[in-house]
Design an enzyme around this catalytic site. Structure first.
Site, mmCIF file in Angstrom:
data_model
loop_
_atom_site.group_PDB
_atom_site.id
_atom_site.type_symbol
_atom_site.label_atom_id
_atom_site.label_comp_id
_atom_site.label_asym_id
_atom_site.label_seq_id
_atom_site.Cartn_x
_atom_site.Cartn_y
_atom_site.Cartn_z
ATOM 1 C CE LYS A 32 50.093 -17.513 89.697
ATOM 2 N NZ LYS A 32 49.717 -17.225 88.310
ATOM 3 C CB THR A 33 53.598 -19.644 84.949
ATOM 4 O OG1 THR A 33 52.982 -18.520 85.573
ATOM 5 C CG2 THR A 33 53.463 -19.515 83.446
ATOM 6 C CG ASP A 219 47.032 -18.156 86.601
ATOM 7 O OD1 ASP A 219 47.142 -18.581 87.767
ATOM 8 O OD2 ASP A 219 47.921 -17.511 86.022
ATOM 9 C CD GLU A 220 47.140 -14.646 89.596
ATOM 10 O OE1 GLU A 220 46.762 -14.758 90.768
ATOM 11 O OE2 GLU A 220 48.311 -14.385 89.278
ATOM 12 C CD GLN A 250 50.287 -14.145 95.706
ATOM 13 O OE1 GLN A 250 50.722 -13.244 95.002
ATOM 14 N NE2 GLN A 250 50.635 -15.409 95.533
ATOM 15 N NE ARG A 602 54.625 -9.869 94.761
ATOM 16 C CZ ARG A 602 54.272 -11.041 94.235
ATOM 17 N NH1 ARG A 602 54.441 -11.270 92.956
ATOM 18 N NH2 ARG A 602 53.775 -12.005 95.000
#
Length: 754
Positions: A32-33, A219-220, A250, A602
């Site tokens: 996504k970044t 974002d997020e 998430q 993770r």
């Protein structure tokens, strides 16, 4: 740049879709970044959109800094003309320019949690509220909750007049906000709350920022609360060029205000929105992703997506059922040493993830004995140390002399014969005159009758502080800190101290000077205000050093956004992860499952999930069954790492596994966490199912679906919220009206259709 060569199909679609609302559902590790940075670069370089028209918001300074550097590598210095920052940092920039319209001075202080607590305690004393009746923590949390939901003190007061406890907290909220304003200070929650208030009360100001930011990216987005949601909605209202990126799977911060409905209902707010799913994972091996998909599909409140990868399947998920928490710690320690030696790994390649910080102690003890270097993210922060807070209080007061909280901290540090009784007299007089304490100190001889010695001490203090205020704009922050340390005698007192911690305190103060010097060399705005903002807005994860060669220990919450070659998810037991409360609260269970999903994703190459039959919790030995979340992972994806369990692996991780670890039937009566799942041998399932289907009025297999009502003989009426196949049977997750969430096997438990 050829975007089609750099991006996959979905990423490319997200990058080139610029106008109108767009929701990018970005699964864990889906790049996504990369999408955000290339989208901004495309806007600036290919579409000639001026950088200052773009606002990019994320949640941590670390993420904002990394994003800005990646954009710089694509577009060069043009990035300096756009805002890439956190919600709070963006709001501070707006408030520094506009807050006078709300009756504050532009050099307002930002109170951290310590300052906030001090002020709350003052309010409690004034209102004669006993902290045994209502704790300061409860008050701070409740006030923060109101600000997150944009509820003013007056509104909260009106809505809670019939509730004695809440009415008292409302009185505190009113007084607390009054004191904040008289101190020319905002707390952390105020930064967004006051910005929204500013926009609603000043349409011309809102219009200015709507014109300025014609393209907004967040974002997020799944972690936004109501105030953040409202802020973004106000800014985007004029042009509706809003791009939000997030993953509902998430959303793990509902306990601190995040509202999953913001991302789930995005298309209701913007019916014309385009939705793009990023499901290609570039982080984890195939088996890890399959395990994550297995777990998260059991949640009812989510948008459908399935992570996939072109990577190989990798090793199976290693499951270890320890005899005790000590055994669990020793197993993890041994595995780290083994993998490090066999695969030539470094210690920083390993992470221990747990549900609560208290779980770290056993691992710390064992790692120290095993000579394994480790670091804990979320321990005592640098800026929380006493000596650092003392000097920071000096800086805060020099920057804002209206700040009574900082003044109270420094007035007798180091000791200068100004006792608590004197400080209270000054505070009382200041409050009666509706003045700040410093104004009283300036005229101390005229307004208060104090001893000659005390008057002399106060005058010396005032003279000292005035000299610092004069130096504020003339010298650098690092030089000002040195001046404070030397002139006040703070450093000399530490050098002469016999306290064993004095040397480390001196080293910490030197580090503070270094931090200020680094700030001066890297920041455009080198003012004291800018330094104080940077320090106040810093978070644990911003200080995470990825290069330090030590095993990382942290909560799963803290690990969000990070990745490690090998991850140990420890304490995977019903009663810990998920916690007991989750079994009686549908929303709590769903968030716990999302947290498990975050933990699993993770891991890049290897994932261990460990639990213990017995562990010490709050000084008592408890016995918890293995986590239901492990049982949700398909049997072909897992491998028990202790021989005693291997023969049972094909049956999943149900109650049968507890017998394999040496339990007898009677031992279950000692369990403190309720056993929620019922299983019997698969050989009896077919007969059970046939008998069930033959029973008149029973729930038919073909009629099972999410959302229908069912009746259980013991638990009553409930709603099916999840359906999944387990071997030859079907597992139903049912939210019962009066008995909470239960996981039941269709082939075993009699259910009736309602």
């Amino acid at each position: 740049m050829d975007l089609k060569m750099l991006l996959n199909k979905e990423q490319y679609d997200a990058v080139v879709t610029i106008n109108g609302p767009i929701l990018i559902l970005a699964g864990a590790g889906s790049g996504k970044t990369r999408v955000l940075t290339h989208r901004i670069a495309h806007m600036i370089k290919d579409l000639n959109i001026y950088p200052s028209k773009v606002l990019a918001i994320t949640f941590t300074n670390k993420a904002a800094g990394e994003m800005k550097e990646r954009i710089r590598s694509l577009v060069g210095s043009d990035v300096d003309n756009m805002w890439v920052s956190t919600f709070h940092s963006s709001c501070v920039r707006i408030l520094r320019r506009e807050i006078d319209k709300l009756g504050y001075n532009k050099n307002f202080a930002i109170y951290d949690s310590y300052d906030q607590k001090v002020l709350i305690k003052q309010c409690m004393e004034e209102l004669r509220i006993n902290d045994k009746d209502i704790t300061d923590k409860e008050i701070i949390n409740k006030i923060g909750e109101q600000k997150d939901n944009l509820i003013s003190p007056e509104q909260f007061k009106r809505e809670n007049q019939q509730n004695f406890r809440m009415d008292k907290i409302a009185d505190l909220y009113v007084l607390y906000q009054k004191k904040l304003k008289s101190n020319n200070a905002l707390d952390f929650d105020d930064l967004i709350y006051k910005t929204v208030d500013l926009f609603k009360k000043n349409p011309d100001v809102l219009e200015f920022y709507q014109r300025k930011f014609q393209y907004i990216m967040v974002d997020e987005y799944q972690d936004t609360n109501k105030s953040q949601y409202e802020l973004v909605k106000l800014l985007a209202a004029a042009h509706r060029n809003i791009c939000v990126v997030g993953d509902d799977d998430q959303c793990i911060y509902e306990w601190r205000g995040a509202d999953i409905r913001n991302i789930l209902d995005f298309e209701k707010d913007y019916p014309e929105a385009k939705v793009i799913k990023l499901e290609q994972n570039y982080r984890s091996k195939g088996n890890i992703l399959k395990a994550a998909n297995n777990v998260i599909k059991n949640n009812a409140q989510r948008k459908s997506k399935v992570l996939r990868t072109e990577s190989d399947q990798g090793e199976k998920i290693k499951i270890y059922r320890a005899y005790s928490d000590i055994d669990e710690g020793m197993y993890v320690s041994a595995q780290i040493k083994k993998i490090k030696e066999e695969q030539n790994r470094r210690y920083k390649d390993f992470a221990i993830l747990y549900r609560t910080n208290a779980q770290s102690r056993v691992f710390e003890d064992i790692f120290m004995k095993s000579n394994i270097p480790y670091r804990i993210v979320g321990g005592l922060k640098f800026y929380d140390r006493k000596e650092i807070k003392d000097i920071m209080a000096y800086l805060k007061f020099i920057n804002n002399p209206l700040d009574d909280v900082s003044l109270r901290r420094i007035i007798n540090v180091p000791k200068r014969s100004i006792g608590d009784a004197t400080v209270e007299k000054v505070q009382e007089f200041a409050s009666s005159m509706d003045e700040c304490m410093y104004s009283v100190l300036l005229d101390i001889e005229e307004v208060l009758k104090l001893s000659t010695r005390t008057i002399s001490s106060i005058k010396k203090f005032v003279s000292l502080v005035n000299s610092f205020i004069r130096s504020r704009d003339a010298v650098s922050v690092s030089s000002l800190i040195k001046e404070i340390l030397e002139t006040t005698g703070y450093l000399e007192e530490l050098k002469n101290s016999k306290d064993l911690e004095a040397l480390s305190r001196i080293e910490n103060l030197k580090e503070l000077v270094s931090a200020a010097a680094e700030f001066e060399s890297t920041s455009e705005d080198k003012s004291l205000s800018a330094f104080l903002e940077k320090v106040t807005l810093v978070s644990d994860i911003d200080n995470f050093d990825q290069d330090a060669d030590s095993v990382v220990m942290m909560t799963v919450h803290s690990a969000k956004g990070l990745e490690f070659p090998t991850v140990f998810m420890v304490g995977m037991e019903n009663g810990i992860f998920p916690g007991n409360q989750a079994f009686n609260d549908f929303a709590e269970m769903e968030e716990s499952r999302r947290l498990c999903y975050v933990g699993i994703t993770r891991a890049e190459e290897m994932l261990y999930m460990t639990s213990a039959e017995n562990r010490r919790v709050f000084g008592k030995t408890v016995a918890y069954s293995e986590s239901d979340f492990i049982r949700e992972i398909s049997a072909e994806l897992i491998e028990y790492d202790n021989p005693i369990k291997k023969s049972f692996g094909k049956f999943g991780t149900s109650m049968n596994n507890n017998f394999s670890n040496g339990f007898n039937k009677n031992s279950f009566t000692n369990f403190q966490a309720p056993v929620r799942n019922v299983s019997v041998s698969y050989t009896n399932m077919a007969n059970s199912k046939k008998n069930k289907e033959d029973k008149e009025g029973s729930l038919k297999l073909e009629n099972i679906k999410v959302g229908i009502k069912v009746k259980h003989l013991k638990f009553g009426i409930g709603t099916i919220v999840s359906v999944s196949k387990v071997g030859e049977d079907v597992k139903l997750t049912i939210a019962f009206d009066k008995m909470g969430i239960k996981n039941l096997m269709y082939g075993i438990v009699p259910l009736e259709a309602v």
